[in-house]
Scaffold this motif. Structure first.
Motif, PDB file in Angstrom:
ATOM      1  N   SER A   1       0.851  -1.196   0.000  1.00  0.00           N
ATOM      2  CA  SER A   1       0.000   0.000   0.000  1.00  0.00           C
ATOM      3  C   SER A   1       0.886   1.245   0.000  1.00  0.00           C
ATOM      4  N   THR A   2       0.282   2.393  -0.170  1.00  0.00           N
ATOM      5  CA  THR A   2       1.021   3.658  -0.138  1.00  0.00           C
ATOM      6  C   THR A   2       1.731   3.818   1.204  1.00  0.00           C
ATOM      7  N   GLU A   3       1.065   3.475   2.287  1.00  0.00           N
ATOM      8  CA  GLU A   3       1.680   3.571   3.623  1.00  0.00           C
ATOM      9  C   GLU A   3       2.879   2.633   3.732  1.00  0.00           C
ATOM     10  N   HIS A   4       2.745   1.421   3.217  1.00  0.00           N
ATOM     11  CA  HIS A   4       3.841   0.467   3.270  1.00  0.00           C
ATOM     12  C   HIS A   4       5.002   0.923   2.390  1.00  0.00           C
ATOM     13  N   GLN A   5       4.698   1.573   1.263  1.00  0.00           N
ATOM     14  CA  GLN A   5       5.745   2.118   0.402  1.00  0.00           C
ATOM     15  C   GLN A   5       6.514   3.219   1.131  1.00  0.00           C
ATOM     16  N   GLU A   6       5.817   4.040   1.886  1.00  0.00           N
ATOM     17  CA  GLU A   6       6.477   5.087   2.678  1.00  0.00           C
ATOM     18  C   GLU A   6       7.379   4.465   3.734  1.00  0.00           C
ATOM     19  N   ASN A   7       6.926   3.391   4.358  1.00  0.00           N
ATOM     20  CA  ASN A   7       7.756   2.691   5.340  1.00  0.00           C
ATOM     21  C   ASN A   7       9.010   2.121   4.685  1.00  0.00           C
ATOM     22  N   LEU A   8       8.867   1.543   3.488  1.00  0.00           N
ATOM     23  CA  LEU A   8      10.014   1.011   2.764  1.00  0.00           C
ATOM     24  C   LEU A   8      10.997   2.126   2.416  1.00  0.00           C
ATOM     25  N   LYS A   9      10.480   3.275   2.036  1.00  0.00           N
ATOM     26  CA  LYS A   9      11.328   4.428   1.721  1.00  0.00           C
ATOM     27  C   LYS A   9      12.129   4.834   2.953  1.00  0.00           C
ATOM     28  N   SER A  10      11.476   4.899   4.112  1.00  0.00           N
ATOM     29  CA  SER A  10      12.174   5.246   5.352  1.00  0.00           C
ATOM     30  C   SER A  10      13.232   4.197   5.697  1.00  0.00           C
ATOM     31  N   LEU A  11      12.893   2.925   5.530  1.00  0.00           N
ATOM     32  CA  LEU A  11      13.837   1.837   5.785  1.00  0.00           C
ATOM     33  C   LEU A  11      15.077   1.993   4.901  1.00  0.00           C
ATOM     34  N   CYS A  12      14.863   2.299   3.648  1.00  0.00           N
ATOM     35  CA  CYS A  12      15.988   2.492   2.729  1.00  0.00           C
ATOM     36  C   CYS A  12      16.800   3.731   3.089  1.00  0.00           C
ATOM     37  N   GLU A  13      16.127   4.826   3.391  1.00  0.00           N
ATOM     38  CA  GLU A  13      16.827   6.071   3.729  1.00  0.00           C
ATOM     39  C   GLU A  13      17.635   5.961   5.018  1.00  0.00           C
ATOM     40  N   MET A  14      17.087   5.294   6.011  1.00  0.00           N
ATOM     41  CA  MET A  14      17.695   5.287   7.341  1.00  0.00           C
ATOM     42  C   MET A  14      18.589   4.069   7.614  1.00  0.00           C
ATOM     43  N   ILE A  15      18.392   2.980   6.884  1.00  0.00           N
ATOM     44  CA  ILE A  15      19.169   1.759   7.136  1.00  0.00           C
ATOM     45  C   ILE A  15      19.957   1.312   5.900  1.00  0.00           C
ATOM     46  N   LEU A  16      19.271   0.947   4.842  1.00  0.00           N
ATOM     47  CA  LEU A  16      19.934   0.315   3.706  1.00  0.00           C
ATOM     48  C   LEU A  16      20.878   1.246   2.947  1.00  0.00           C
ATOM     49  N   GLN A  17      20.456   2.471   2.651  1.00  0.00           N
ATOM     50  CA  GLN A  17      21.323   3.392   1.911  1.00  0.00           C
ATOM     51  C   GLN A  17      22.564   3.773   2.729  1.00  0.00           C
ATOM     52  N   PRO A  18      22.433   4.074   4.027  1.00  0.00           N
ATOM     53  CA  PRO A  18      23.650   4.346   4.805  1.00  0.00           C
ATOM     54  C   PRO A  18      24.630   3.165   4.834  1.00  0.00           C
TER      55      PRO A  18
END
Length: 152
Positions: free
Chosen positions: A28-45
């Motif tokens: 869902s859109t909410e889950h996509q936002e959560n994935l974006k945060s996960l990538c920004e705060m964990i995976l990308q760093p």
């Protein structure tokens, strides 16, 4: 859809089981936002720090996919807040310790890692916007083959 410079929505929702069983794994859109945060705060760093590909084996899982693989529908994967991953050439213990010492996270699990094989297992990490517990655990199988969790 790009979530960050090095991570895409497709990468975080890809599942061979879903494809094989015809399961819709669209967040869902909410889950996509959560994935974006996960990538920004964990995976990308992590990608930026190690300068190597972060190989995601599992990201978002729809409730139907959770059921199909024997996972709980209450798993943080089902809300788009968690991923399982490795950085090839980096010990999973080193990777988990880096996350613990440098990033804000909710739950960090060193899954089935064996000291005699630094590449064994994988890392599970979740992130929520606010109220992160910084819970660092090791998952292992006991003598009855039951998964147990021990604080690190």
């Amino acid at each position: 859809m790009k979530l960050t410079e090095n991570f895409s929505l497709k990468e975080l929702t890809s599942s061979q089981t879903a494809e094989r069983k015809g399961i819709d794994n669209t967040p869902s859109t909410e889950h996509q936002e959560n994935l974006k945060s996960l990538c920004e705060m964990i995976l990308q760093p992590i990608r930026d720090h190690f300068g190597q590909v972060v190989s995601v084996s599992s990201g978002y899982r729809s409730p139907e996919l959770c059921t199909a693989i024997g996972s709980k529908i209450t798993s943080q994967h089902a809300s788009g807040c968690a991923a399982d991953f490795e950085v090839f050439g980096v010990s999973n213990k080193e990777l988990a310790d880096y996350i613990d010492q440098n990033l804000d996270y909710d739950q960090l699990i060193l899954e089935y890692w064996n000291e005699s094989d630094p590449n064994s297992g994988w890392v599970h990490c979740s992130y929520t916007d606010g109220n992160n517990r910084k819970q660092y655990l090791k998952a292992y199988k006991d003598e009855n083959n039951k998964t147990c969790y021990q604080p690190i």
